[in-house]
Design an enzyme around this catalytic site. Sequence first.
Site, short mmCIF file in Angstrom:
data_model
loop_
_atom_site.label_atom_id
_atom_site.label_comp_id
_atom_site.label_asym_id
_atom_site.label_seq_id
_atom_site.Cartn_x
_atom_site.Cartn_y
_atom_site.Cartn_z
N ASP A 103 16.65 37.55 74.69
CA ASP A 103 17.56 37.94 73.61
C ASP A 103 18.99 37.63 74.05
O ASP A 103 19.70 38.50 74.56
CB ASP A 103 17.39 39.43 73.32
CG ASP A 103 18.05 39.86 72.01
OD1 ASP A 103 18.44 38.98 71.22
OD2 ASP A 103 18.14 41.08 71.77
N GLU A 146 19.94 32.55 62.99
CA GLU A 146 20.17 33.51 61.90
C GLU A 146 20.97 32.92 60.73
O GLU A 146 21.99 32.25 60.93
CB GLU A 146 20.90 34.74 62.46
CG GLU A 146 20.91 35.91 61.51
CD GLU A 146 20.56 37.21 62.21
OE1 GLU A 146 20.62 38.25 61.54
OE2 GLU A 146 20.23 37.20 63.41
N THR A 200 14.50 40.22 60.63
CA THR A 200 15.18 41.07 61.60
C THR A 200 15.75 42.31 60.90
O THR A 200 15.57 42.51 59.71
CB THR A 200 16.27 40.26 62.32
OG1 THR A 200 16.81 41.03 63.38
CG2 THR A 200 17.37 39.82 61.37
N LYS A 237 16.09 33.35 60.97
CA LYS A 237 16.23 34.81 60.96
C LYS A 237 17.00 35.26 59.73
O LYS A 237 18.01 34.64 59.35
CB LYS A 237 16.98 35.29 62.20
CG LYS A 237 16.14 35.45 63.44
CD LYS A 237 16.99 35.89 64.61
CE LYS A 237 17.20 37.38 64.65
NZ LYS A 237 17.95 37.79 65.87
N PHE A 253 13.36 47.02 65.36
CA PHE A 253 14.45 47.34 66.29
C PHE A 253 14.23 48.69 66.96
O PHE A 253 14.64 49.73 66.44
CB PHE A 253 15.79 47.33 65.55
CG PHE A 253 16.42 45.96 65.45
CD1 PHE A 253 15.65 44.83 65.34
CD2 PHE A 253 17.79 45.83 65.46
CE1 PHE A 253 16.23 43.57 65.24
CE2 PHE A 253 18.39 44.58 65.37
CZ PHE A 253 17.61 43.45 65.26
#
Length: 313
Positions: A16, A89, A149, A125, A171
């Site tokens: 990440d 993203e 996400t 994303k 998350f």
Amino acid sequence: MNQLDALKQFTTVVADTGDFHQLAAYAPQDATTNPSLILKAVQKPEYAPLLADAVAKHGAQGKDEVMNRLLVAFGCEILKHIPGRVSTEVDARLSFDTEATVARARRIIELFAVEGVGKDRVLIKMASTWEGIQAAAQLEREGIHCNLTLLFSFAQAVACGQAKVQLISPFVGRIYDWYKKNAGAAWDEAAMAEANDPGVQSVRAIYNFYKKHGIATEVMGASFRNVGQITALAGCDLLTISPDLLSKLAANEAPLPQALDAAAAQAMDIPLVTHDEASFRFAMNEDAMATEKLAEGIRAFVVDTHKLEAMMG
């Protein structure tokens, strides 16, 4: 064997980070980025040229195109260091616009193709809003795979499974943050650790539901605050982990047993749940944590997108 190597026996490890120089040390399969990670990276001298190059070559085409080019440049550099996929993203400001999200995703895939990167190595994303999930459903039908996400609720996971998205990123750490903050002085850190952590419990419930009902969507736990949250989810399809926590796993020689198991989930009594738009929105409304954290996450990504745009001049 250290815990990182042990974890890799039953879980795909994902880095990440937007800092591709850190990747070789941990040999992850995949990597994920977001606006906050890219912003952090371009402030380092070794990455500043990527931003300067994108502005110099494409500034006349507007900030959206510069952003697309910057994201693709980072993605291409990351892919040089990993064998798998990079998650890139879509602008968080499009989180409630299905058509604009689809258009932006197609453009990102086009730009990767120009650089010789096939769509099999890219996950697009987007936030797990109703509109984002519908955009992902359309993109998946076109063969463009997606990573949903900012996922905090079971309802979001159910809708993503129905949309046949490739992967979701629940998350863990941000769920934990919300419950800890709301409990205040009553929070018992030891009692709420590892398997009792509310973020861990959320991912475990989603994983077991998917495996029970043959839902192919991959589950990738994300946003970890400590090693205990990671080890409690050993066996999850994927886990995306920051370089700091990857280094702690690599330095720990303690045994790491498998915590999640698809075969065990198939034997569980878990009813099938489905959602249409109305029931999804109601379920989200009933879940204060998920509603607040989704909105907060989108706002935070938008703030960092504005900062990136400011750096573009």
